[in-house]
Design an enzyme around this catalytic site. Sequence first.
Site, PDB file in Angstrom:
ATOM      1  N   GLU A  58       0.555  -1.198   0.065  1.00  0.00           N
ATOM      2  CA  GLU A  58       0.191  -0.049  -0.005  1.00  0.00           C
ATOM      3  C   GLU A  58       1.008   1.444  -0.105  1.00  0.00           C
ATOM      4  O   GLU A  58       0.405   2.256  -0.301  1.00  0.00           O
ATOM      5  CB  GLU A  58      -1.021   0.088   1.345  1.00  0.00           C
ATOM      6  N   HIS A 118       7.202 -26.675  -0.717  1.00  0.00           N
ATOM      7  CA  HIS A 118       6.716 -27.613  -1.453  1.00  0.00           C
ATOM      8  C   HIS A 118       5.376 -27.112  -2.082  1.00  0.00           C
ATOM      9  O   HIS A 118       4.629 -27.797  -2.550  1.00  0.00           O
ATOM     10  CB  HIS A 118       6.310 -28.601  -0.094  1.00  0.00           C
ATOM     11  N   LYS A 133     -13.940   0.796  -3.931  1.00  0.00           N
ATOM     12  CA  LYS A 133     -15.174   1.239  -3.135  1.00  0.00           C
ATOM     13  C   LYS A 133     -16.128   1.793  -3.790  1.00  0.00           C
ATOM     14  O   LYS A 133     -17.268   1.766  -3.779  1.00  0.00           O
ATOM     15  CB  LYS A 133     -14.364   2.021  -2.090  1.00  0.00           C
TER      16      LYS A 133
HETATM   17  O1  PA5 Z   1      -3.373   1.346   5.997  1.00  0.00           O
HETATM   18  C1  PA5 Z   1      -4.695   1.918   5.726  1.00  0.00           C
HETATM   19  O2  PA5 Z   1      -4.742   3.036   6.017  1.00  0.00           O
HETATM   20  C2  PA5 Z   1      -5.545   1.170   5.482  1.00  0.00           C
HETATM   21  O3  PA5 Z   1      -5.331  -0.267   5.340  1.00  0.00           O
HETATM   22  C3  PA5 Z   1      -6.713   1.157   6.472  1.00  0.00           C
HETATM   23  O4  PA5 Z   1      -6.161   0.890   7.858  1.00  0.00           O
HETATM   24  C4  PA5 Z   1      -7.887   0.349   6.338  1.00  0.00           C
HETATM   25  O5  PA5 Z   1      -8.556   0.605   4.958  1.00  0.00           O
HETATM   26  C5  PA5 Z   1      -9.053   0.504   7.276  1.00  0.00           C
HETATM   27  O6  PA5 Z   1      -9.359   1.676   7.476  1.00  0.00           O
HETATM   28  P1  PA5 Z   1     -10.019   2.388   8.618  1.00  0.00           P
HETATM   29  O7  PA5 Z   1      -9.178   2.061   9.823  1.00  0.00           O
HETATM   30  O8  PA5 Z   1     -10.263   3.804   8.479  1.00  0.00           O
HETATM   31  O9  PA5 Z   1     -11.410   1.660   8.719  1.00  0.00           O
END
Ligand code: PA5
Length: 435
Positions: A285, A306, A423
């Site tokens: 990310e 494996h 989304k």
């Molecule tokens: O790293 C990030 O920002 C995301 O993975 C969020 O943690 C994830 O989308 C969850 O978001 P939130 O805590 O707002 O529900």
Amino acid sequence: MDQIAGIRLDPSGTAAFLAEADLDALAGPVAAVAAELTAGTGPGSGFLGWRDLPEQVEEADFAAIEAEAARIRDLADCCVVVGIGGSYLGARAVLEALGGPAPGAPEILFAGTGLCPATLGRVLDRVAGREPALCVISKSGTTLEPAVAFRLLRAHLEQRYGAGGAARRITAITDARRGALKTMADEEGYPAFVVPDDVGGRFSVLTPVGLVPLAVAGLDIRALVAGARAMRSACLNDDLRANPAHFYAAQRHALYAKGFTIEVLSSFHGGLGQLAEWWKQLFGESEGKQGKGIFPATAVMTTDLHSLGQYLQDGRRCLQETFLTVRRTRGELVVPGQGEGGRDLDGLGYLAGMPLDEINQRAFEGTRRAHVAGGVPCTAFELEEVTPFTIGALLYLFEQAVAVSGRLLGVNPFDQPGVEAYKQEMFRLLGKPGA
Ligand code: PA5
């Protein structure tokens, strides 16, 4: 490199692929990026709060978290952590690395990590007839997956305990001011903890996001933070070859430039499999943007030798591999002999008396040799032991590394604009107002 906070970086498996000059050439850019992070002048500078967390968590923070954890332990025999992405992966990683909850602490379950009804149904089945608590975590307070899971789990609690009784079993961890979860916590009176504004989800394991569930599990959150603090000091070192986070970042970046565009984090300790999942989110990310980034993949060894072993050894040569090994685990586990007059029917006589740690270590060394010979540059992080301290140090090391690595790529490591696309499509299909 010397061991730091119980972790030693061994880059020997990259020597055939990188010249010293490749790394020397990155010393300047790494120093520049590190200075930019310290000055807070780069992109995403509003999300640098994670850097100082190990120094900033105070006695009062620990005490508040531990008090809430003790309260939950008194009323619950299981605790469902509701959250997705950065809101659960860190806690899950540490929990699994440390072998689960301490004796007598509630079982920790996870929900809201997806939209699969079968998975959520299993969690609901597991809590039925037990004494559950919920720890609902969402920084935005509006993420669909945990919100849906929370609605179902809350309904379950309200049916069993009434609205007031349910509220006593719910702890919310969310933004200080905004979001639906914040509104609900205020209106329903849930005990609440804050995710700091300047810490993104995937960097939040050392905030209440990670610390509350881990404290409920009876784990030593102080040692976890102390490990991160020790690693933070090492990450301030200007010498590239004495700073494990910066050296790792430089090395993987230099390999990326040579076409090694996929990194496999291969753990030789089964308990680190979830930590690898946390790493995968952190790096994927943070780096995968603007058509760039090393694709992060994970393997648990020797299991995956494996399954993925063939590809790792002999598939497309775009892989770099980073091993996680642990020097000392269960020292008492030794291959038994056959006993008096026993015959060596299974052919393992040559291993009799050998500790499993040693066999696993040889398996790692053999794998590294084979993969290097097969054209895969290999780095290794060796943990002396898996403890809250070393795990805290490893988490911080990877956070610092990805911040540097992302900036070397020229991306903002602290945003995630790409995750909005699915989304929008999903909400349109679901008929969300305004989508
Ligand atoms: O790293 C990030 O920002 C995301 O993975 C969020 O943690 C994830 O989308 C969850 O978001 P939130 O805590 O707002 O529900």
